[in-house]
Design a protein around this motif. Structure first.
Motif, PDB file in Angstrom:
ATOM      1  N   THR A  11       6.585  16.752  -6.538  1.00 46.61           N
ATOM      2  CA  THR A  11       5.224  16.461  -7.023  1.00 46.61           C
ATOM      3  C   THR A  11       4.535  15.358  -6.225  1.00 46.61           C
ATOM      4  O   THR A  11       3.570  14.768  -6.700  1.00 46.61           O
ATOM      5  CB  THR A  11       5.258  16.061  -8.509  1.00 46.61           C
ATOM      6  OG1 THR A  11       6.106  14.911  -8.675  1.00 46.61           O
ATOM      7  CG2 THR A  11       5.770  17.197  -9.374  1.00 46.61           C
ATOM      8  N   ILE A  12       5.013  15.094  -5.026  1.00 45.83           N
ATOM      9  CA  ILE A  12       4.375  14.067  -4.197  1.00 45.83           C
ATOM     10  C   ILE A  12       2.899  14.393  -4.028  1.00 45.83           C
ATOM     11  O   ILE A  12       2.518  15.519  -3.716  1.00 45.83           O
ATOM     12  CB  ILE A  12       5.066  13.970  -2.825  1.00 45.83           C
ATOM     13  CG1 ILE A  12       6.467  13.367  -2.977  1.00 45.83           C
ATOM     14  CG2 ILE A  12       4.242  13.131  -1.862  1.00 45.83           C
ATOM     15  CD1 ILE A  12       7.235  13.276  -1.677  1.00 45.83           C
ATOM     16  N   ALA A  13       2.041  13.389  -4.243  1.00 42.83           N
ATOM     17  CA  ALA A  13       0.593  13.565  -4.179  1.00 42.83           C
ATOM     18  C   ALA A  13      -0.014  12.427  -3.360  1.00 42.83           C
ATOM     19  O   ALA A  13       0.649  11.421  -3.076  1.00 42.83           O
ATOM     20  CB  ALA A  13       0.000  13.583  -5.589  1.00 42.83           C
ATOM     21  N   PRO A  14      -1.290  12.570  -2.944  1.00 44.54           N
ATOM     22  CA  PRO A  14      -1.919  11.529  -2.122  1.00 44.54           C
ATOM     23  C   PRO A  14      -1.896  10.145  -2.763  1.00 44.54           C
ATOM     24  O   PRO A  14      -1.779   9.145  -2.063  1.00 44.54           O
ATOM     25  CB  PRO A  14      -3.352  12.043  -1.961  1.00 44.54           C
ATOM     26  CG  PRO A  14      -3.242  13.519  -2.107  1.00 44.54           C
ATOM     27  CD  PRO A  14      -2.149  13.746  -3.106  1.00 44.54           C
ATOM     28  N   GLN A  65      -0.165  11.882  -8.814  1.00 41.79           N
ATOM     29  CA  GLN A  65       1.174  12.359  -9.123  1.00 41.79           C
ATOM     30  C   GLN A  65       1.494  12.133 -10.599  1.00 41.79           C
ATOM     31  O   GLN A  65       2.068  13.013 -11.263  1.00 41.79           O
ATOM     32  CB  GLN A  65       2.204  11.640  -8.248  1.00 41.79           C
ATOM     33  CG  GLN A  65       3.633  12.162  -8.435  1.00 41.79           C
ATOM     34  CD  GLN A  65       4.625  11.479  -7.518  1.00 41.79           C
ATOM     35  OE1 GLN A  65       4.351  10.402  -6.983  1.00 41.79           O
ATOM     36  NE2 GLN A  65       5.775  12.083  -7.312  1.00 41.79           N
ATOM     37  N   PHE A  66       1.116  10.982 -11.115  1.00 45.25           N
ATOM     38  CA  PHE A  66       1.319  10.691 -12.533  1.00 45.25           C
ATOM     39  C   PHE A  66       0.593  11.717 -13.400  1.00 45.25           C
ATOM     40  O   PHE A  66       1.101  12.143 -14.433  1.00 45.25           O
ATOM     41  CB  PHE A  66       0.804   9.282 -12.842  1.00 45.25           C
ATOM     42  CG  PHE A  66       0.861   8.911 -14.298  1.00 45.25           C
ATOM     43  CD1 PHE A  66       2.026   8.435 -14.860  1.00 45.25           C
ATOM     44  CD2 PHE A  66      -0.258   9.044 -15.109  1.00 45.25           C
ATOM     45  CE1 PHE A  66       2.080   8.087 -16.201  1.00 45.25           C
ATOM     46  CE2 PHE A  66      -0.218   8.702 -16.447  1.00 45.25           C
ATOM     47  CZ  PHE A  66       0.957   8.213 -16.988  1.00 45.25           C
ATOM     48  N   GLY A  67      -0.611  12.133 -12.975  1.00 47.45           N
ATOM     49  CA  GLY A  67      -1.376  13.134 -13.731  1.00 47.45           C
ATOM     50  C   GLY A  67      -0.641  14.455 -13.836  1.00 47.45           C
ATOM     51  O   GLY A  67      -0.566  15.053 -14.911  1.00 47.45           O
ATOM     52  N   TYR A  68      -0.085  14.923 -12.715  1.00 45.42           N
ATOM     53  CA  TYR A  68       0.674  16.179 -12.743  1.00 45.42           C
ATOM     54  C   TYR A  68       1.862  16.077 -13.699  1.00 45.42           C
ATOM     55  O   TYR A  68       2.110  16.980 -14.517  1.00 45.42           O
ATOM     56  CB  TYR A  68       1.203  16.518 -11.337  1.00 45.42           C
ATOM     57  CG  TYR A  68       0.153  16.854 -10.317  1.00 45.42           C
ATOM     58  CD1 TYR A  68      -1.013  17.543 -10.661  1.00 45.42           C
ATOM     59  CD2 TYR A  68       0.311  16.488  -8.983  1.00 45.42           C
ATOM     60  CE1 TYR A  68      -1.976  17.847  -9.717  1.00 45.42           C
ATOM     61  CE2 TYR A  68      -0.651  16.792  -8.027  1.00 45.42           C
ATOM     62  CZ  TYR A  68      -1.795  17.468  -8.406  1.00 45.42           C
ATOM     63  OH  TYR A  68      -2.730  17.760  -7.464  1.00 45.42           O
ATOM     64  N   LEU A  69       2.617  14.990 -13.563  1.00 41.75           N
ATOM     65  CA  LEU A  69       3.845  14.839 -14.342  1.00 41.75           C
ATOM     66  C   LEU A  69       3.562  14.653 -15.834  1.00 41.75           C
ATOM     67  O   LEU A  69       4.222  15.280 -16.678  1.00 41.75           O
ATOM     68  CB  LEU A  69       4.643  13.644 -13.805  1.00 41.75           C
ATOM     69  CG  LEU A  69       5.214  13.813 -12.395  1.00 41.75           C
ATOM     70  CD1 LEU A  69       5.632  12.467 -11.827  1.00 41.75           C
ATOM     71  CD2 LEU A  69       6.393  14.778 -12.405  1.00 41.75           C
ATOM     72  N   SER A  70       2.608  13.800 -16.159  1.00 43.57           N
ATOM     73  CA  SER A  70       2.320  13.549 -17.571  1.00 43.57           C
ATOM     74  C   SER A  70       1.768  14.800 -18.249  1.00 43.57           C
ATOM     75  O   SER A  70       2.088  15.081 -19.414  1.00 43.57           O
ATOM     76  CB  SER A  70       1.341  12.390 -17.718  1.00 43.57           C
ATOM     77  OG  SER A  70       0.127  12.656 -17.044  1.00 43.57           O
ATOM     78  N   SER A 114       0.862  -1.181   0.000  1.00 44.52           N
ATOM     79  CA  SER A 114       0.000   0.000   0.000  1.00 44.52           C
ATOM     80  C   SER A 114       0.895   1.226   0.000  1.00 44.52           C
ATOM     81  O   SER A 114       1.351   1.709   1.051  1.00 44.52           O
ATOM     82  CB  SER A 114      -0.912   0.000   1.231  1.00 44.52           C
ATOM     83  OG  SER A 114      -1.745   1.137   1.225  1.00 44.52           O
ATOM     84  N   ALA A 115       1.196   1.736  -1.185  1.00 43.49           N
ATOM     85  CA  ALA A 115       2.189   2.805  -1.338  1.00 43.49           C
ATOM     86  C   ALA A 115       1.553   4.161  -1.068  1.00 43.49           C
ATOM     87  O   ALA A 115       0.843   4.703  -1.908  1.00 43.49           O
ATOM     88  CB  ALA A 115       2.793   2.768  -2.738  1.00 43.49           C
ATOM     89  N   GLY A 116       1.815   4.711   0.115  1.00 45.95           N
ATOM     90  CA  GLY A 116       1.392   6.069   0.417  1.00 45.95           C
ATOM     91  C   GLY A 116       2.289   7.065  -0.283  1.00 45.95           C
ATOM     92  O   GLY A 116       3.206   6.689  -1.034  1.00 45.95           O
ATOM     93  N   PRO A 117       2.086   8.368  -0.033  1.00 49.09           N
ATOM     94  CA  PRO A 117       2.882   9.386  -0.738  1.00 49.09           C
ATOM     95  C   PRO A 117       4.388   9.215  -0.565  1.00 49.09           C
ATOM     96  O   PRO A 117       5.138   9.238  -1.544  1.00 49.09           O
ATOM     97  CB  PRO A 117       2.378  10.692  -0.118  1.00 49.09           C
ATOM     98  CG  PRO A 117       0.995  10.383   0.354  1.00 49.09           C
ATOM     99  CD  PRO A 117       1.025   8.957   0.793  1.00 49.09           C
ATOM    100  N   ALA A 118       4.853   9.038   0.693  1.00 50.40           N
ATOM    101  CA  ALA A 118       6.292   8.958   0.944  1.00 50.40           C
ATOM    102  C   ALA A 118       6.884   7.668   0.369  1.00 50.40           C
ATOM    103  O   ALA A 118       7.910   7.691  -0.323  1.00 50.40           O
ATOM    104  CB  ALA A 118       6.574   9.052   2.441  1.00 50.40           C
ATOM    105  N   LEU A 119       6.228   6.534   0.651  1.00 48.02           N
ATOM    106  CA  LEU A 119       6.738   5.255   0.149  1.00 48.02           C
ATOM    107  C   LEU A 119       6.666   5.191  -1.372  1.00 48.02           C
ATOM    108  O   LEU A 119       7.580   4.687  -2.033  1.00 48.02           O
ATOM    109  CB  LEU A 119       5.941   4.102   0.758  1.00 48.02           C
ATOM    110  CG  LEU A 119       6.356   2.689   0.315  1.00 48.02           C
ATOM    111  CD1 LEU A 119       7.823   2.446   0.637  1.00 48.02           C
ATOM    112  CD2 LEU A 119       5.471   1.641   0.973  1.00 48.02           C
TER     113      LEU A 119
END
Length: 438
Positions: free
Chosen positions: A325-328, A333-338, A103-108
Protein backbone atom coordinates in the motif's frame (compact mmCIF):
# COMPACT_ATOMS: atom_id res chain seq x y z
CA UNK A 1 -14.02 6.57 29.89
CA UNK A 2 -13.08 3.05 28.77
CA UNK A 3 -15.34 3.32 25.73
CA UNK A 4 -14.05 6.79 24.81
CA UNK A 5 -10.43 5.84 25.50
CA UNK A 6 -10.57 2.76 23.28
CA UNK A 7 -11.87 4.85 20.37
CA UNK A 8 -9.64 7.90 20.83
CA UNK A 9 -6.46 6.28 19.60
CA UNK A 10 -4.42 7.19 16.52
CA UNK A 11 -7.37 7.45 14.13
CA UNK A 12 -8.04 11.14 14.60
CA UNK A 13 -4.36 12.14 14.25
CA UNK A 14 -4.04 11.51 10.50
CA UNK A 15 -7.71 11.62 9.46
CA UNK A 16 -7.74 15.41 8.83
CA UNK A 17 -5.01 14.96 6.19
CA UNK A 18 -6.97 12.17 4.52
CA UNK A 19 -10.32 13.99 4.72
CA UNK A 20 -8.84 17.25 3.43
CA UNK A 21 -9.15 15.89 -0.11
CA UNK A 22 -12.93 16.13 0.35
CA UNK A 23 -13.09 19.33 2.41
CA UNK A 24 -14.57 20.64 5.61
CA UNK A 25 -17.98 19.27 4.56
CA UNK A 26 -16.73 16.04 6.14
CA UNK A 27 -18.13 17.50 9.37
CA UNK A 28 -21.45 16.15 8.06
CA UNK A 29 -19.80 12.77 7.75
CA UNK A 30 -18.73 12.93 11.39
CA UNK A 31 -22.35 13.60 12.43
CA UNK A 32 -23.68 10.68 10.33
CA UNK A 33 -20.91 8.44 11.67
CA UNK A 34 -21.80 9.39 15.24
CA UNK A 35 -25.45 8.40 14.72
CA UNK A 36 -24.44 5.06 13.18
CA UNK A 37 -21.95 4.40 15.97
CA UNK A 38 -24.58 5.10 18.63
CA UNK A 39 -27.04 2.65 17.03
CA UNK A 40 -24.43 -0.12 16.79
CA UNK A 41 -23.01 0.46 20.26
CA UNK A 42 -26.45 0.33 21.87
CA UNK A 43 -27.26 -2.86 19.97
CA UNK A 44 -24.07 -4.55 21.15
CA UNK A 45 -24.64 -3.48 24.75
CA UNK A 46 -28.14 -5.01 24.71
CA UNK A 47 -26.92 -8.20 23.01
CA UNK A 48 -24.16 -8.57 25.59
CA UNK A 49 -26.73 -8.48 28.43
CA UNK A 50 -29.15 -10.97 26.84
CA UNK A 51 -26.60 -13.36 25.30
CA UNK A 52 -23.23 -12.81 27.01
CA UNK A 53 -20.83 -14.70 24.72
CA UNK A 54 -17.06 -14.44 25.09
CA UNK A 55 -15.45 -12.93 22.01
CA UNK A 56 -17.48 -9.81 21.30
CA UNK A 57 -19.51 -9.03 18.14
CA UNK A 58 -17.72 -11.60 15.96
CA UNK A 59 -19.12 -14.43 18.09
CA UNK A 60 -22.81 -13.71 17.49
CA UNK A 61 -22.68 -14.84 13.84
CA UNK A 62 -21.22 -18.15 15.07
CA UNK A 63 -24.01 -18.56 17.62
CA UNK A 64 -26.85 -17.59 15.28
CA UNK A 65 -25.78 -19.05 11.93
CA UNK A 66 -23.27 -21.82 12.61
CA UNK A 67 -19.58 -22.56 11.92
CA UNK A 68 -19.31 -21.17 8.38
CA UNK A 69 -20.50 -17.67 9.23
CA UNK A 70 -18.71 -17.90 12.58
CA UNK A 71 -15.40 -18.57 10.84
CA UNK A 72 -16.02 -15.78 8.34
CA UNK A 73 -16.90 -13.28 11.07
CA UNK A 74 -13.75 -14.19 13.01
CA UNK A 75 -11.62 -13.78 9.89
CA UNK A 76 -13.25 -10.40 9.13
CA UNK A 77 -12.56 -9.13 12.63
CA UNK A 78 -9.00 -10.46 12.54
CA UNK A 79 -8.42 -8.75 9.18
CA UNK A 80 -9.82 -5.49 10.56
CA UNK A 81 -7.33 -5.68 13.43
CA UNK A 82 -4.39 -6.66 11.20
CA UNK A 83 -4.93 -3.86 8.69
CA UNK A 84 -5.79 -1.43 11.46
CA UNK A 85 -2.41 -2.12 13.08
CA UNK A 86 -0.65 -1.08 9.89
CA UNK A 87 -2.74 2.12 9.74
CA UNK A 88 -1.83 2.96 13.34
CA UNK A 89 1.85 2.25 12.65
CA UNK A 90 1.60 4.59 9.64
CA UNK A 91 0.19 7.34 11.87
CA UNK A 92 3.00 6.82 14.40
CA UNK A 93 5.72 7.01 11.73
CA UNK A 94 4.14 10.14 10.22
CA UNK A 95 4.19 12.10 13.47
CA UNK A 96 7.59 10.87 14.62
CA UNK A 97 9.08 11.70 11.21
CA UNK A 98 7.61 15.19 11.54
CA UNK A 99 9.12 15.59 15.02
CA UNK A 100 12.60 14.59 13.85
CA UNK A 101 12.30 16.75 10.73
CA UNK A 102 12.54 13.77 8.37
CA UNK A 103 11.00 14.22 4.93
CA UNK A 104 9.57 10.71 4.66
CA UNK A 105 9.03 9.77 1.03
CA UNK A 106 7.20 6.57 0.03
CA UNK A 107 10.15 4.19 0.53
CA UNK A 108 11.49 5.78 3.74
CA UNK A 109 7.97 6.14 5.15
CA UNK A 110 7.28 2.43 4.55
CA UNK A 111 10.61 1.49 6.16
CA UNK A 112 9.86 3.56 9.27
CA UNK A 113 6.40 2.01 9.52
CA UNK A 114 7.82 -1.53 9.30
CA UNK A 115 10.40 -0.73 12.00
CA UNK A 116 7.73 0.61 14.38
CA UNK A 117 5.41 -2.35 13.74
CA UNK A 118 8.14 -4.85 14.64
CA UNK A 119 9.31 -2.76 17.60
CA UNK A 120 5.82 -2.98 19.09
CA UNK A 121 5.59 -6.69 18.18
CA UNK A 122 8.78 -7.30 20.20
CA UNK A 123 7.23 -5.38 23.11
CA UNK A 124 4.23 -7.74 22.91
CA UNK A 125 6.52 -10.80 22.87
CA UNK A 126 7.76 -9.84 26.34
CA UNK A 127 4.37 -10.19 28.06
CA UNK A 128 0.85 -8.72 28.07
CA UNK A 129 1.65 -7.02 31.40
CA UNK A 130 4.58 -5.19 29.80
CA UNK A 131 2.28 -4.03 26.99
CA UNK A 132 -0.06 -2.52 29.57
CA UNK A 133 2.82 -0.67 31.24
CA UNK A 134 4.10 0.55 27.87
CA UNK A 135 0.68 1.81 26.79
CA UNK A 136 -0.06 3.42 30.15
CA UNK A 137 3.09 5.57 30.06
CA UNK A 138 2.09 6.96 26.64
CA UNK A 139 -1.62 7.42 27.36
CA UNK A 140 -1.55 11.05 28.53
CA UNK A 141 0.68 12.14 25.64
CA UNK A 142 -2.10 11.47 23.13
CA UNK A 143 -4.58 13.74 24.87
CA UNK A 144 -2.35 16.82 24.64
CA UNK A 145 -2.76 17.49 20.87
CA UNK A 146 -6.53 16.91 20.97
CA UNK A 147 -7.19 19.06 24.03
CA UNK A 148 -4.88 21.78 22.76
CA UNK A 149 -6.68 22.04 19.43
CA UNK A 150 -10.25 21.87 20.79
CA UNK A 151 -9.57 24.51 23.47
CA UNK A 152 -6.83 26.98 22.52
CA UNK A 153 -7.52 26.39 18.82
CA UNK A 154 -10.82 28.24 18.84
CA UNK A 155 -8.97 31.52 19.39
CA UNK A 156 -7.32 31.05 15.98
CA UNK A 157 -10.42 29.75 14.19
CA UNK A 158 -11.20 31.58 10.93
CA UNK A 159 -14.75 31.05 9.63
CA UNK A 160 -13.76 32.32 6.19
CA UNK A 161 -10.95 29.73 6.01
CA UNK A 162 -13.38 27.00 7.06
CA UNK A 163 -15.83 28.07 4.34
CA UNK A 164 -13.13 28.20 1.67
CA UNK A 165 -12.30 24.54 2.42
CA UNK A 166 -15.93 23.38 2.40
CA UNK A 167 -15.87 21.34 -0.84
CA UNK A 168 -12.42 21.26 -2.40
CA UNK A 169 -13.26 18.24 -4.56
CA UNK A 170 -15.75 20.29 -6.58
CA UNK A 171 -18.21 17.37 -6.70
CA UNK A 172 -21.87 17.68 -5.70
CA UNK A 173 -22.53 17.05 -2.01
CA UNK A 174 -24.25 13.70 -2.65
CA UNK A 175 -21.07 12.45 -4.35
CA UNK A 176 -18.41 14.07 -2.18
CA UNK A 177 -19.84 13.20 1.24
CA UNK A 178 -20.08 9.38 0.85
CA UNK A 179 -16.32 9.21 0.16
CA UNK A 180 -15.66 10.31 3.75
CA UNK A 181 -18.00 7.94 5.63
CA UNK A 182 -15.76 4.87 5.75
CA UNK A 183 -12.76 6.99 6.73
CA UNK A 184 -14.73 8.77 9.44
CA UNK A 185 -16.05 5.55 10.95
CA UNK A 186 -12.49 4.25 11.37
CA UNK A 187 -12.26 6.54 14.40
CA UNK A 188 -15.32 4.87 15.99
CA UNK A 189 -14.02 1.29 15.90
CA UNK A 190 -13.85 0.09 19.50
CA UNK A 191 -17.41 1.22 20.21
CA UNK A 192 -18.22 -2.33 21.37
CA UNK A 193 -15.97 -1.99 24.45
CA UNK A 194 -18.79 -1.56 26.97
CA UNK A 195 -20.67 -4.57 25.61
CA UNK A 196 -17.58 -6.76 25.98
CA UNK A 197 -17.28 -5.67 29.63
CA UNK A 198 -20.98 -6.11 30.43
CA UNK A 199 -20.37 -9.25 32.50
CA UNK A 200 -18.27 -7.37 35.07
CA UNK A 201 -20.32 -4.17 35.27
CA UNK A 202 -22.58 -3.48 38.24
CA UNK A 203 -26.23 -3.04 37.18
CA UNK A 204 -25.46 -3.56 33.45
CA UNK A 205 -29.07 -2.92 32.36
CA UNK A 206 -28.61 0.71 33.41
CA UNK A 207 -24.88 1.36 33.26
CA UNK A 208 -23.81 -0.30 29.98
CA UNK A 209 -26.13 1.83 27.79
CA UNK A 210 -25.10 4.97 29.73
CA UNK A 211 -21.40 4.16 29.30
CA UNK A 212 -21.94 3.39 25.63
CA UNK A 213 -23.82 6.60 24.85
CA UNK A 214 -21.52 8.80 26.93
CA UNK A 215 -18.32 7.22 25.60
CA UNK A 216 -19.34 7.55 21.95
CA UNK A 217 -20.56 11.13 22.48
CA UNK A 218 -17.34 12.19 24.28
CA UNK A 219 -15.27 10.81 21.41
CA UNK A 220 -17.58 12.39 18.81
CA UNK A 221 -17.39 15.83 20.45
CA UNK A 222 -13.59 15.70 20.45
CA UNK A 223 -13.49 14.46 16.83
CA UNK A 224 -15.93 17.07 15.51
CA UNK A 225 -14.41 19.93 17.52
CA UNK A 226 -10.86 19.10 16.43
CA UNK A 227 -11.85 18.72 12.77
CA UNK A 228 -13.70 22.06 12.72
CA UNK A 229 -10.76 23.90 14.28
CA UNK A 230 -8.15 22.37 11.97
CA UNK A 231 -10.12 23.28 8.83
CA UNK A 232 -10.58 26.77 10.24
CA UNK A 233 -6.88 27.24 10.98
CA UNK A 234 -5.12 25.89 7.88
CA UNK A 235 -6.05 25.60 4.17
CA UNK A 236 -7.26 22.19 3.03
CA UNK A 237 -4.35 21.89 0.58
CA UNK A 238 -1.80 22.34 3.40
CA UNK A 239 -3.63 19.82 5.61
CA UNK A 240 -3.76 17.24 2.81
CA UNK A 241 -0.01 17.58 2.17
CA UNK A 242 0.90 17.30 5.86
CA UNK A 243 2.10 14.10 7.52
CA UNK A 244 1.15 15.58 10.91
CA UNK A 245 -1.96 17.79 10.61
CA UNK A 246 -2.27 18.43 14.36
CA UNK A 247 1.34 19.60 14.46
CA UNK A 248 0.60 21.88 11.51
CA UNK A 249 -2.40 23.37 13.32
CA UNK A 250 -0.44 23.81 16.57
CA UNK A 251 2.36 25.62 14.73
CA UNK A 252 -0.15 28.05 13.20
CA UNK A 253 -1.85 28.62 16.56
CA UNK A 254 1.13 28.86 18.93
CA UNK A 255 4.19 29.30 16.74
CA UNK A 256 6.76 26.98 15.19
CA UNK A 257 8.00 25.58 18.51
CA UNK A 258 4.63 23.97 19.30
CA UNK A 259 4.51 21.94 16.08
CA UNK A 260 7.31 19.45 16.88
CA UNK A 261 6.11 18.99 20.47
CA UNK A 262 2.59 18.13 19.31
CA UNK A 263 4.06 15.81 16.66
CA UNK A 264 6.02 13.99 19.38
CA UNK A 265 2.88 13.61 21.53
CA UNK A 266 0.87 12.28 18.61
CA UNK A 267 3.59 9.82 17.62
CA UNK A 268 4.04 8.48 21.15
CA UNK A 269 0.29 8.01 21.67
CA UNK A 270 0.04 6.19 18.33
CA UNK A 271 2.83 3.86 19.48
CA UNK A 272 0.95 3.12 22.69
CA UNK A 273 -2.27 2.52 20.78
CA UNK A 274 -0.41 0.23 18.37
CA UNK A 275 0.96 -1.83 21.27
CA UNK A 276 -2.54 -2.40 22.62
CA UNK A 277 -4.06 -3.29 19.25
CA UNK A 278 -1.22 -5.70 18.35
CA UNK A 279 -2.01 -7.49 21.61
CA UNK A 280 -5.72 -7.39 20.74
CA UNK A 281 -5.02 -8.88 17.29
CA UNK A 282 -3.07 -11.79 18.75
CA UNK A 283 -5.81 -12.44 21.31
CA UNK A 284 -8.51 -12.36 18.60
CA UNK A 285 -6.67 -15.04 16.58
CA UNK A 286 -6.04 -17.01 19.78
CA UNK A 287 -9.74 -17.00 20.72
CA UNK A 288 -10.69 -18.04 17.18
CA UNK A 289 -8.23 -20.94 17.36
CA UNK A 290 -9.58 -21.94 20.79
CA UNK A 291 -13.04 -22.16 19.20
CA UNK A 292 -11.76 -24.20 16.25
CA UNK A 293 -12.07 -21.37 13.73
CA UNK A 294 -8.33 -20.95 13.03
CA UNK A 295 -5.39 -23.44 13.05
CA UNK A 296 -4.30 -24.55 16.55
CA UNK A 297 -0.88 -22.85 16.35
CA UNK A 298 -2.61 -19.52 17.04
CA UNK A 299 -3.81 -20.84 20.43
CA UNK A 300 -0.37 -21.88 21.67
CA UNK A 301 1.24 -19.62 24.25
CA UNK A 302 4.53 -19.49 26.12
CA UNK A 303 5.50 -18.14 29.53
CA UNK A 304 3.55 -15.00 30.33
CA UNK A 305 0.53 -16.21 28.35
CA UNK A 306 1.93 -14.70 25.14
CA UNK A 307 0.51 -16.06 21.82
CA UNK A 308 3.82 -16.06 19.94
CA UNK A 309 2.57 -17.51 16.64
CA UNK A 310 -0.28 -15.02 16.44
CA UNK A 311 2.10 -12.09 17.01
CA UNK A 312 4.65 -13.26 14.43
CA UNK A 313 2.05 -14.05 11.76
CA UNK A 314 0.42 -10.65 12.33
CA UNK A 315 3.83 -8.98 12.00
CA UNK A 316 4.63 -10.64 8.68
CA UNK A 317 1.17 -9.96 7.24
CA UNK A 318 1.40 -6.35 8.42
CA UNK A 319 4.79 -5.95 6.72
CA UNK A 320 3.30 -7.23 3.46
CA UNK A 321 0.39 -4.78 3.78
CA UNK A 322 2.80 -1.87 4.26
CA UNK A 323 4.74 -2.76 1.12
CA UNK A 324 1.60 -3.32 -0.98
CA UNK A 325 0.00 0.00 0.00
CA UNK A 326 2.95 2.35 -0.45
CA UNK A 327 1.59 5.75 -1.52
CA UNK A 328 3.07 9.19 -2.34
CA UNK A 329 2.32 10.43 1.20
CA UNK A 330 1.85 8.66 4.51
CA UNK A 331 -1.54 10.36 4.82
CA UNK A 332 -2.73 8.77 1.58
CA UNK A 333 -1.40 5.36 2.63
CA UNK A 334 -3.17 5.77 5.96
CA UNK A 335 -6.40 6.51 4.05
CA UNK A 336 -6.21 3.25 2.10
CA UNK A 337 -5.45 1.18 5.19
CA UNK A 338 -7.98 2.78 7.54
CA UNK A 339 -10.75 2.47 4.95
CA UNK A 340 -9.99 -1.23 4.36
CA UNK A 341 -9.87 -1.94 8.10
CA UNK A 342 -13.18 -0.13 8.58
CA UNK A 343 -14.88 -2.22 5.88
CA UNK A 344 -13.87 -5.47 7.58
CA UNK A 345 -15.01 -4.14 10.98
CA UNK A 346 -18.35 -3.06 9.48
CA UNK A 347 -18.76 -6.50 7.94
CA UNK A 348 -18.30 -8.02 11.39
CA UNK A 349 -20.82 -5.57 12.84
CA UNK A 350 -23.21 -6.43 10.01
CA UNK A 351 -23.00 -10.09 11.01
CA UNK A 352 -23.89 -9.19 14.60
CA UNK A 353 -26.88 -7.16 13.35
CA UNK A 354 -28.05 -10.14 11.30
CA UNK A 355 -27.66 -12.36 14.37
CA UNK A 356 -29.87 -10.01 16.42
CA UNK A 357 -32.59 -10.24 13.76
CA UNK A 358 -32.17 -14.04 13.70
CA UNK A 359 -32.60 -14.21 17.48
CA UNK A 360 -35.88 -12.34 17.15
CA UNK A 361 -37.12 -14.78 14.53
CA UNK A 362 -36.16 -17.65 16.84
CA UNK A 363 -38.34 -16.19 19.59
CA UNK A 364 -35.50 -14.67 21.62
CA UNK A 365 -36.14 -11.07 22.53
CA UNK A 366 -33.87 -8.85 20.45
CA UNK A 367 -33.44 -5.25 19.49
CA UNK A 368 -34.80 -5.57 15.96
CA UNK A 369 -35.09 -1.83 15.36
CA UNK A 370 -31.51 -1.11 16.32
CA UNK A 371 -30.34 -4.14 14.34
CA UNK A 372 -32.08 -2.92 11.17
CA UNK A 373 -30.70 0.62 11.57
CA UNK A 374 -27.20 -0.72 12.23
CA UNK A 375 -27.36 -3.12 9.28
CA UNK A 376 -28.52 -0.40 6.89
CA UNK A 377 -25.74 1.90 8.10
CA UNK A 378 -23.05 -0.79 7.72
CA UNK A 379 -24.21 -1.82 4.27
CA UNK A 380 -24.47 1.79 3.06
CA UNK A 381 -20.96 2.73 4.23
CA UNK A 382 -19.49 -0.40 2.65
CA UNK A 383 -21.32 0.19 -0.65
CA UNK A 384 -20.28 3.87 -0.78
CA UNK A 385 -16.57 3.29 -0.14
CA UNK A 386 -13.97 4.02 -2.80
CA UNK A 387 -13.83 1.53 -5.68
CA UNK A 388 -10.20 0.30 -5.37
CA UNK A 389 -10.55 -0.46 -1.67
CA UNK A 390 -14.01 -1.98 -2.18
CA UNK A 391 -12.73 -4.31 -4.91
CA UNK A 392 -9.81 -5.49 -2.75
CA UNK A 393 -12.26 -6.01 0.13
CA UNK A 394 -14.64 -8.13 -1.99
CA UNK A 395 -11.75 -10.26 -3.32
CA UNK A 396 -10.64 -10.85 0.28
CA UNK A 397 -14.15 -12.00 1.23
CA UNK A 398 -14.01 -14.63 -1.52
CA UNK A 399 -10.58 -15.82 -0.33
CA UNK A 400 -11.84 -16.07 3.26
CA UNK A 401 -14.84 -18.12 2.10
CA UNK A 402 -12.50 -20.56 0.31
CA UNK A 403 -10.45 -20.92 3.50
CA UNK A 404 -13.46 -22.46 5.22
CA UNK A 405 -12.93 -25.83 3.50
CA UNK A 406 -9.61 -26.64 5.22
CA UNK A 407 -10.86 -25.14 8.47
CA UNK A 408 -14.15 -27.09 8.39
CA UNK A 409 -12.44 -30.33 9.46
CA UNK A 410 -11.83 -28.94 12.91
CA UNK A 411 -14.08 -29.37 15.93
CA UNK A 412 -15.98 -26.18 16.76
CA UNK A 413 -16.54 -25.09 20.34
CA UNK A 414 -19.07 -22.30 20.89
CA UNK A 415 -17.77 -19.85 23.51
CA UNK A 416 -19.31 -20.25 26.94
CA UNK A 417 -19.52 -17.16 29.16
CA UNK A 418 -18.73 -19.36 32.16
CA UNK A 419 -15.44 -20.65 30.65
CA UNK A 420 -12.33 -18.55 30.25
CA UNK A 421 -10.99 -18.39 26.71
CA UNK A 422 -7.63 -19.90 27.67
CA UNK A 423 -9.37 -23.05 28.95
CA UNK A 424 -11.26 -23.75 25.71
CA UNK A 425 -8.19 -25.21 23.99
CA UNK A 426 -7.81 -27.75 26.83
CA UNK A 427 -11.49 -28.71 26.54
CA UNK A 428 -11.07 -29.24 22.78
CA UNK A 429 -8.04 -31.51 23.34
CA UNK A 430 -10.02 -33.63 25.82
CA UNK A 431 -12.93 -33.87 23.40
CA UNK A 432 -10.65 -34.97 20.54
CA UNK A 433 -9.15 -37.78 22.67
CA UNK A 434 -11.40 -40.91 22.32
CA UNK A 435 -10.37 -42.17 25.75
CA UNK A 436 -11.71 -39.08 27.54
CA UNK A 437 -14.55 -38.07 25.18
CA UNK A 438 -17.24 -39.65 27.36
Amino acid sequence: MVVAGNMIGSGIFLLPATLAGVGSLTILGWIIGTLGALALALLFSKLARRKPLAGGPATYAFDAFGPFWGSQSSLWYWAACLIGNVAIATAASSYLASFFGISAGPALGAFLTVVLLWLVTIVNLVSPRFVGQFDGVLLIAGLIPLLLVVTVGWASFDAAQFGASWNVSGQPLYRALPNSLALVFWAFTGLESASVAAAVVENPERNVPIATLAGVLIAAILYIGASIVIFGVAPAADIAASNAPFALAAAKMLGPTAGPLVALCGGLKALGTLAGWVLMTAQVSRAAADHGLLPPMFARTRAGDTPVAGLLVAGFIGTACIVMTIAPTLGKQFGYLSEASTLFALCTYLGACAAAIRYRLMGVRGETGLAVVGAVFCFAVIALSTKPVLMAFLISLVIFALLYLPLSRRKYVLPDPEVRTGELAKLRERYDDPETRS
